[in-house]
Design a protein around this motif. Sequence first.
Motif, PDB file in Angstrom:
ATOM      1  N   ARG A 155       0.864  -1.182   0.000  1.00 33.91           N
ATOM      2  CA  ARG A 155       0.000   0.000   0.000  1.00 33.91           C
ATOM      3  C   ARG A 155       0.897   1.227   0.000  1.00 33.91           C
ATOM      4  O   ARG A 155       1.709   1.417   0.903  1.00 33.91           O
ATOM      5  CB  ARG A 155      -0.931   0.021   1.206  1.00 33.91           C
ATOM      6  CG  ARG A 155      -1.907   1.189   1.173  1.00 33.91           C
ATOM      7  CD  ARG A 155      -2.927   1.126   2.277  1.00 33.91           C
ATOM      8  NE  ARG A 155      -3.900   2.201   2.169  1.00 33.91           N
ATOM      9  CZ  ARG A 155      -4.889   2.404   3.018  1.00 33.91           C
ATOM     10  NH1 ARG A 155      -5.035   1.586   4.056  1.00 33.91           N
ATOM     11  NH2 ARG A 155      -5.737   3.398   2.840  1.00 33.91           N
ATOM     12  N   LEU A 156       0.728   2.045  -1.020  1.00 30.05           N
ATOM     13  CA  LEU A 156       1.561   3.225  -1.187  1.00 30.05           C
ATOM     14  C   LEU A 156       0.928   4.383  -0.429  1.00 30.05           C
ATOM     15  O   LEU A 156      -0.044   4.992  -0.870  1.00 30.05           O
ATOM     16  CB  LEU A 156       1.700   3.547  -2.675  1.00 30.05           C
ATOM     17  CG  LEU A 156       2.927   4.330  -3.127  1.00 30.05           C
ATOM     18  CD1 LEU A 156       4.198   3.565  -2.802  1.00 30.05           C
ATOM     19  CD2 LEU A 156       2.844   4.617  -4.619  1.00 30.05           C
ATOM     20  N   LEU A 157       1.487   4.685   0.741  1.00 35.14           N
ATOM     21  CA  LEU A 157       0.951   5.770   1.573  1.00 35.14           C
ATOM     22  C   LEU A 157       1.378   7.117   1.007  1.00 35.14           C
ATOM     23  O   LEU A 157       2.348   7.206   0.243  1.00 35.14           O
ATOM     24  CB  LEU A 157       1.450   5.615   3.008  1.00 35.14           C
ATOM     25  CG  LEU A 157       1.045   4.315   3.719  1.00 35.14           C
ATOM     26  CD1 LEU A 157       1.658   4.270   5.105  1.00 35.14           C
ATOM     27  CD2 LEU A 157      -0.474   4.177   3.774  1.00 35.14           C
ATOM     28  N   PRO A 158       0.669   8.182   1.355  1.00 36.54           N
ATOM     29  CA  PRO A 158       1.086   9.506   0.900  1.00 36.54           C
ATOM     30  C   PRO A 158       2.527   9.810   1.308  1.00 36.54           C
ATOM     31  O   PRO A 158       2.915   9.643   2.463  1.00 36.54           O
ATOM     32  CB  PRO A 158       0.096  10.444   1.601  1.00 36.54           C
ATOM     33  CG  PRO A 158      -1.123   9.605   1.802  1.00 36.54           C
ATOM     34  CD  PRO A 158      -0.618   8.222   2.084  1.00 36.54           C
ATOM     35  N   GLY A 159       3.320  10.232   0.362  1.00 38.03           N
ATOM     36  CA  GLY A 159       4.737  10.498   0.589  1.00 38.03           C
ATOM     37  C   GLY A 159       5.653   9.357   0.205  1.00 38.03           C
ATOM     38  O   GLY A 159       6.855   9.573   0.042  1.00 38.03           O
TER      39      GLY A 159
END
Length: 402
Positions: free
Chosen positions: A308-312
């Motif tokens: 899961r690509l989190l913000p940042g």
Amino acid sequence: MIRTRAVRWRRGVVFALPGLWVLGVVVWELLSPRGQAVQLLAAAPAIACAGTGRRQCVAAAGACAILALVPLGSAGRADAGMRVGTCCAILAVAAAGCAVTVRRRRLLRELERAREVAATAQSVVLRPLPPRLDGITVAGGHLSVSEGALVGGDLYEALATPYGVRIVMGDVRGHGLTAISTVAAVLGSFREAAHDEPDLADVLRRLDRALQRHLCERARTEGRAGPGGEAERWLGEDFVTLLLLEVCPDGVVTALNCGHPWPYRLACPAGDGDGVGARAAAVGRGDPLPPLGLFPLPPELPVARLTRLLPGDALVLHTDGAEDARDAAGAFFPLARVLGDAAGGAPIVPSRVIDRVQAALLRHTGGRLTDDIALLVLSNDRRRAAEHGPRPCLVRSGRPRR
């Protein structure tokens, strides 16, 4: 500024060289008691043509022809025939030099036009990526082992679709201009299928069918088709490794991998601005599928959830040329470590990561690449909703069409 001055200095030297040559010959002729240096004047027009161009060649030829006829010293007055012969040789060299200069300029113009056409065609095949796609900052870079080629055997594309941001990264067998046709076939199919197919697995099936058609057509064109007209494509001569990704609105990354290296995830540690570099970790588990073109796809294509690509955070896709690059001592390129150093602290800027990694690759290999290298960096710049997150993206399994 320093480079401009150096270029101007070199141009001045090249422009003055024919005149210095003529001056040296005249001084030698005047000071030498035997006076046998006048024949060397024939070299001045050739030097002028090689260094500058046709106009200076003609001017140098005229000046040298006059000097060859003018008797200089006692030996010059005694041998008028030799001076006439030298004058004729100077004019012949000047005529040949002008003809060569005209041909060289015509070939240079044709080469420049060919380069413009090739650059335009290659930019259409591997077109520049948009800087931002649905909240995802994107940057790509490519290093070709073939001199003068912008596109080799590597391919990548990123598209914003109704089903999320879809990305393809691939590596065609071979490199250079011979692989461009296969790159164009795969990318052309992806640009259509990514918008048409809701399931990622069906996108992969479209790519596989497009590759099969392309390989069969190329085999027929090259005369490698079998007796029944079926191309000999099952011999493993041509194949494409492929990584197909989908970034959903909630940051979930799903993938289908056909013999391609898994990507790296870049995450900055907590506490921005503390000078700590980003951490690079490989994502992906399980054995990938065989490369496209080697075997038929299986009936079931389970789509894997990578991360899961989190913000940042950022995701780095690459071809095997990056990890397989070696230095003079045979040491492999430390891609994971270099990625962490190139990303630095928050925020992660994809274009900066690409530039730094490419520079490190060229330093590591000394500029002597043995394979094409493609890099693609995706950074999640989306902001979380206050309370309700975005609609999750379901992981789907593809089914063969009937």
